[in-house]
Design an enzyme around this catalytic site. Structure first.
Site, PDB file in Angstrom:
ATOM      1  N   LYS A   1       0.350  -3.333   5.858  1.00  0.00           N
ATOM      2  CA  LYS A   1       0.888  -4.669   5.555  1.00  0.00           C
ATOM      3  C   LYS A   1       0.981  -4.924   4.052  1.00  0.00           C
ATOM      4  O   LYS A   1       1.934  -5.555   3.603  1.00  0.00           O
ATOM      5  CB  LYS A   1       0.137  -5.787   6.289  1.00  0.00           C
ATOM      6  CG  LYS A   1      -1.305  -5.942   5.927  1.00  0.00           C
ATOM      7  CD  LYS A   1      -2.007  -6.932   6.847  1.00  0.00           C
ATOM      8  CE  LYS A   1      -3.507  -6.750   6.796  1.00  0.00           C
ATOM      9  NZ  LYS A   1      -4.130  -6.701   5.476  1.00  0.00           N
TER      10      LYS A   1
ATOM     11  N   ARG B   1      -6.667 -15.148   9.075  1.00  0.00           N
ATOM     12  CA  ARG B   1      -7.258 -14.139   9.968  1.00  0.00           C
ATOM     13  C   ARG B   1      -8.151 -14.746  11.024  1.00  0.00           C
ATOM     14  O   ARG B   1      -8.667 -14.022  11.890  1.00  0.00           O
ATOM     15  CB  ARG B   1      -8.122 -13.172   9.154  1.00  0.00           C
ATOM     16  CG  ARG B   1      -7.321 -12.233   8.341  1.00  0.00           C
ATOM     17  CD  ARG B   1      -8.196 -11.150   7.749  1.00  0.00           C
ATOM     18  NE  ARG B   1      -7.419 -10.503   6.713  1.00  0.00           N
ATOM     19  CZ  ARG B   1      -7.724  -9.358   6.157  1.00  0.00           C
ATOM     20  NH1 ARG B   1      -8.802  -8.718   6.505  1.00  0.00           N
ATOM     21  NH2 ARG B   1      -6.951  -8.853   5.224  1.00  0.00           N
TER      22      ARG B   1
ATOM     23  N   ARG C   1      -6.919   7.194   3.465  1.00  0.00           N
ATOM     24  CA  ARG C   1      -6.811   6.305   2.306  1.00  0.00           C
ATOM     25  C   ARG C   1      -8.118   6.274   1.512  1.00  0.00           C
ATOM     26  O   ARG C   1      -8.108   6.194   0.291  1.00  0.00           O
ATOM     27  CB  ARG C   1      -6.456   4.884   2.781  1.00  0.00           C
ATOM     28  CG  ARG C   1      -6.275   3.891   1.654  1.00  0.00           C
ATOM     29  CD  ARG C   1      -5.710   2.576   2.141  1.00  0.00           C
ATOM     30  NE  ARG C   1      -6.743   1.662   2.582  1.00  0.00           N
ATOM     31  CZ  ARG C   1      -6.506   0.443   3.074  1.00  0.00           C
ATOM     32  NH1 ARG C   1      -5.263   0.017   3.220  1.00  0.00           N
ATOM     33  NH2 ARG C   1      -7.494  -0.342   3.434  1.00  0.00           N
TER      34      ARG C   1
ATOM     35  N   ARG D   1     -12.048   2.963  -1.878  1.00  0.00           N
ATOM     36  CA  ARG D   1     -12.434   1.600  -1.496  1.00  0.00           C
ATOM     37  C   ARG D   1     -13.754   1.628  -0.749  1.00  0.00           C
ATOM     38  O   ARG D   1     -13.950   2.423   0.169  1.00  0.00           O
ATOM     39  CB  ARG D   1     -11.354   0.988  -0.590  1.00  0.00           C
ATOM     40  CG  ARG D   1     -10.398   0.088  -1.346  1.00  0.00           C
ATOM     41  CD  ARG D   1      -9.343  -0.460  -0.448  1.00  0.00           C
ATOM     42  NE  ARG D   1      -9.854  -1.358   0.574  1.00  0.00           N
ATOM     43  CZ  ARG D   1      -9.096  -2.234   1.225  1.00  0.00           C
ATOM     44  NH1 ARG D   1      -7.817  -2.341   0.936  1.00  0.00           N
ATOM     45  NH2 ARG D   1      -9.607  -3.017   2.143  1.00  0.00           N
TER      46      ARG D   1
ATOM     47  N   ARG E   1     -14.098  -3.445  11.016  1.00  0.00           N
ATOM     48  CA  ARG E   1     -12.947  -4.261  10.599  1.00  0.00           C
ATOM     49  C   ARG E   1     -11.905  -4.319  11.719  1.00  0.00           C
ATOM     50  O   ARG E   1     -11.283  -5.353  11.946  1.00  0.00           O
ATOM     51  CB  ARG E   1     -12.347  -3.706   9.299  1.00  0.00           C
ATOM     52  CG  ARG E   1     -13.243  -4.051   8.091  1.00  0.00           C
ATOM     53  CD  ARG E   1     -12.990  -3.150   6.892  1.00  0.00           C
ATOM     54  NE  ARG E   1     -11.643  -3.241   6.403  1.00  0.00           N
ATOM     55  CZ  ARG E   1     -10.992  -2.236   5.811  1.00  0.00           C
ATOM     56  NH1 ARG E   1     -11.572  -1.067   5.655  1.00  0.00           N
ATOM     57  NH2 ARG E   1      -9.767  -2.405   5.384  1.00  0.00           N
TER      58      ARG E   1
HETATM   59  P1  AMP Z   1      -7.657  -6.479   3.042  1.00  0.00           P
HETATM   60  O1  AMP Z   1      -7.319  -5.820   1.759  1.00  0.00           O
HETATM   61  O2  AMP Z   1      -6.608  -7.451   3.488  1.00  0.00           O
HETATM   62  O3  AMP Z   1      -8.001  -5.491   4.129  1.00  0.00           O
HETATM   63  O4  AMP Z   1      -8.980  -7.363   2.796  1.00  0.00           O
HETATM   64  C1  AMP Z   1     -10.179  -6.739   2.351  1.00  0.00           C
HETATM   65  C2  AMP Z   1     -11.376  -7.605   2.681  1.00  0.00           C
HETATM   66  O5  AMP Z   1     -11.267  -8.868   2.022  1.00  0.00           O
HETATM   67  C3  AMP Z   1     -11.552  -7.941   4.163  1.00  0.00           C
HETATM   68  O6  AMP Z   1     -12.202  -6.920   4.899  1.00  0.00           O
HETATM   69  C4  AMP Z   1     -12.408  -9.207   4.055  1.00  0.00           C
HETATM   70  O7  AMP Z   1     -13.751  -8.894   3.724  1.00  0.00           O
HETATM   71  C5  AMP Z   1     -11.786  -9.908   2.839  1.00  0.00           C
HETATM   72  N1  AMP Z   1     -10.673 -10.792   3.253  1.00  0.00           N
HETATM   73  C6  AMP Z   1      -9.356 -10.661   2.946  1.00  0.00           C
HETATM   74  N2  AMP Z   1      -8.633 -11.641   3.497  1.00  0.00           N
HETATM   75  C7  AMP Z   1      -9.500 -12.417   4.195  1.00  0.00           C
HETATM   76  C8  AMP Z   1      -9.354 -13.567   5.016  1.00  0.00           C
HETATM   77  N3  AMP Z   1      -8.159 -14.131   5.234  1.00  0.00           N
HETATM   78  N4  AMP Z   1     -10.479 -14.096   5.567  1.00  0.00           N
HETATM   79  C9  AMP Z   1     -11.689 -13.552   5.344  1.00  0.00           C
HETATM   80  N5  AMP Z   1     -11.891 -12.452   4.616  1.00  0.00           N
HETATM   81  C10 AMP Z   1     -10.809 -11.872   4.030  1.00  0.00           C
END
Ligand code: AMP
Length: 192
Positions: free
Chosen positions: A11, A86, A125, A131, A142
């Protein structure tokens, strides 16, 4: 516009491409959190505790951050939220923020992919990005959270008739083409 998908569905990559093609700013809550962690800010220190474990940062923190980001000038011509909302609580909060700004969502995209494919991609990745939340136990957690909480978000938009699903399996260009067609034919944007 919103782009929703499980971790590893691509995404972020697709959000950047849509942003370039359509000239709308892409806002990734994950990227904002990572920048805050890197900068060692109080928000970053708070968020890190959750991110490293693969948990969601609490709604109270995330919602406030999104509200503040959506009050900046560059979102005037539209925006694409990547990775937000989310949780059901975040959907309600976003509804309020949009209503207050007299805005509405034109397109809600869901990128789909099955769990085995996602785990394989994310482990790949991990080698490239380093990461801290890309190890197998955290990846599985996750994905579980996505199924437990974010699928309810998707269901809400599906009920409202604003959801468009796009198959996220395939080459990056192939998926981008599907995404652009989906945006063009999305229920609200396409119906105008
Ligand atoms: P992502 O890069 O979108 O996978 O986000 C990495 C991490 O950031 C997630 O695993 C959460 O810990 C935090 N995070 C990102 N977006 C949200 C959200 N909308 N609500 C809560 N935590 C978030």
């Amino acid at each position: 516009m919103l782009i929703i998908g499980p971790p590893g569905s691509g995404k972020g990559t697709q959000a950047e491409r849509i942003s370039e093609r359509l000239g709308v700013v892409a806002i990734s809550t994950g990227d904002i959190f990572r920048a805050q962690v890197k900068g060692g800010t109080p928000l970053g220190l708070e968020a890190r505790k959750y991110m490293d474990a693969g948990d969601f940062v609490p709604d109270s923190v995330t919602n406030e951050m999104v509200r503040s980001r959506l009050s900046e000038d560059d979102v005037e011509n539209g925006f694409l939220l990547d990775g937000y909302p989310r949780t059901a609580g975040q959907v309600d909060y976003l509804d309020e923020v949009l209503a207050q700004g007299g805005q509405q969502l034109d397109v809600v995209l869901q990128l789909t992919a099955d769990d085995d494919e996602l785990v394989t991609r994310l482990l790949g990745r991990a080698k490239d990005t380093g990461r801290s939340d890309d190890n197998e136990a955290v990846i599985r957690h996750r994905l579980d959270l996505y199924h437990e909480q974010t699928e309810a978000v998707v269901a809400k938009y599906a009920e409202r008739g604003t959801l468009t699903r796009v198959d996220g399996i395939g080459g990056i260009d192939e998926v981008t083409d599907r995404v652009l067609v989906a945006i063009d034919t999305a229920p609200v944007a396409g119906g105008r």
